[in-house]
Design a protein around this motif. Sequence first.
Motif, PDB file in Angstrom:
ATOM      1  N   SER A  33       0.856  -1.184   0.000  1.00  0.00           N
ATOM      2  CA  SER A  33       0.000   0.000   0.000  1.00  0.00           C
ATOM      3  C   SER A  33       0.890   1.232   0.000  1.00  0.00           C
ATOM      4  O   SER A  33       1.979   1.217   0.564  1.00  0.00           O
ATOM      5  N   GLN A  34       0.421   2.272  -0.654  1.00  0.00           N
ATOM      6  CA  GLN A  34       1.200   3.502  -0.801  1.00  0.00           C
ATOM      7  C   GLN A  34       0.516   4.619  -0.049  1.00  0.00           C
ATOM      8  O   GLN A  34      -0.714   4.760  -0.112  1.00  0.00           O
ATOM      9  N   ALA A  35       1.289   5.410   0.682  1.00  0.00           N
ATOM     10  CA  ALA A  35       0.722   6.546   1.412  1.00  0.00           C
ATOM     11  C   ALA A  35      -0.039   7.446   0.442  1.00  0.00           C
ATOM     12  O   ALA A  35       0.448   7.782  -0.629  1.00  0.00           O
ATOM     13  N   GLY A  36      -1.257   7.812   0.836  1.00  0.00           N
ATOM     14  CA  GLY A  36      -2.084   8.678   0.015  1.00  0.00           C
ATOM     15  C   GLY A  36      -3.058   7.945  -0.878  1.00  0.00           C
ATOM     16  O   GLY A  36      -3.991   8.559  -1.410  1.00  0.00           O
ATOM     17  N   SER A  77      -8.224   0.192   8.062  1.00  0.00           N
ATOM     18  CA  SER A  77      -9.229   0.744   7.156  1.00  0.00           C
ATOM     19  C   SER A  77     -10.648   0.533   7.679  1.00  0.00           C
ATOM     20  O   SER A  77     -11.577   1.213   7.235  1.00  0.00           O
ATOM     21  N   VAL A  78     -10.843  -0.397   8.634  1.00  0.00           N
ATOM     22  CA  VAL A  78     -12.181  -0.610   9.183  1.00  0.00           C
ATOM     23  C   VAL A  78     -12.623   0.573  10.031  1.00  0.00           C
ATOM     24  O   VAL A  78     -13.821   0.716  10.340  1.00  0.00           O
ATOM     25  N   PRO A  83      -7.534   7.644   2.851  1.00  0.00           N
ATOM     26  CA  PRO A  83      -6.316   7.142   2.210  1.00  0.00           C
ATOM     27  C   PRO A  83      -5.338   6.603   3.244  1.00  0.00           C
ATOM     28  O   PRO A  83      -5.334   7.028   4.407  1.00  0.00           O
ATOM     29  N   SER A  84      -4.492   5.700   2.817  1.00  0.00           N
ATOM     30  CA  SER A  84      -3.478   5.151   3.702  1.00  0.00           C
ATOM     31  C   SER A  84      -2.517   6.247   4.138  1.00  0.00           C
ATOM     32  O   SER A  84      -2.099   7.085   3.337  1.00  0.00           O
ATOM     33  N   ALA A  85      -2.172   6.239   5.415  1.00  0.00           N
ATOM     34  CA  ALA A  85      -1.222   7.226   5.946  1.00  0.00           C
ATOM     35  C   ALA A  85       0.212   6.735   5.854  1.00  0.00           C
ATOM     36  O   ALA A  85       1.150   7.500   6.084  1.00  0.00           O
ATOM     37  N   ILE A  86       0.392   5.455   5.538  1.00  0.00           N
ATOM     38  CA  ILE A  86       1.729   4.865   5.525  1.00  0.00           C
ATOM     39  C   ILE A  86       1.944   4.102   4.215  1.00  0.00           C
ATOM     40  O   ILE A  86       1.007   3.833   3.469  1.00  0.00           O
TER      41      ILE A  86
END
Length: 251
Positions: A33-36, A77-78, A83-86
């Motif tokens: 997973s990519q930040a953002g 994410s639950v 968006p992912s922070a990391i």
Amino acid sequence: MGNRLLGALPASDLDLLGPELETISLDQDGVLSQAGDDIDYVFFPHSGAILLMIDMADGRTVATAAIGREGAVGTLSVLGPSPSAITAVVRAAGTATRIPASRFHAAFSRSPAIRHAVQIHIRSMLMQFQLGAACNALHPVEARMARWLLQLRDRIDDDVLPLTQQTLAQILGVRRTTVTLLMRNLRARGAIRSDRRGLFEIDRARLEATACECHSAMRLEVEEIFPANTTRSRAAVLPENGRIPESGDAM
């Protein structure tokens, strides 16, 4: 199941996930997973090691947590769509089971056991984040490097670690020249036996003598969730009444 969180679930709750669980290879340096970016999948490692990285605006990076077969990537994410922070990067190759995040969220809403598994995983991750923040502020970089090497060793169960000095610099948020100096010191103490291109061979006992107490605290947290010599986690198994225990309840 190779993953401890999945392996602790009752069969009926695992069946809620089963139709869309997919086993995949985790390639070294692969980005899960990519930040953002939106989180598309939840990953449950069976082997290998994944590091959660923070990317700074100036291009520097630093690792915040390590995840192996005791945990998962993407469960936060639950807590709500965002968006992912990391950035989650595979640092030691292995295998994992993945499931679309939307499917996992649906099962999470239906299953007290899955919700409890996520609860104990988030507790463990918060411990890593909190101790990691304190460690970065208070402990020498050599002790922090020893801690990260041991955290990776714990997850792949091998004294030979697939790392380069540049990767270690990214994990620690320091210059590569700093890592080179630290490696020289650790080799002199016998904590690192060799550092061939892309591989470090460590002496675990000597490295533990160099690491700060944060490593043992983080490891104890995992051992308390998944006691040795048991096939299921006492923390992840629900009581007969199906109620999710509060943090202060007796297990």
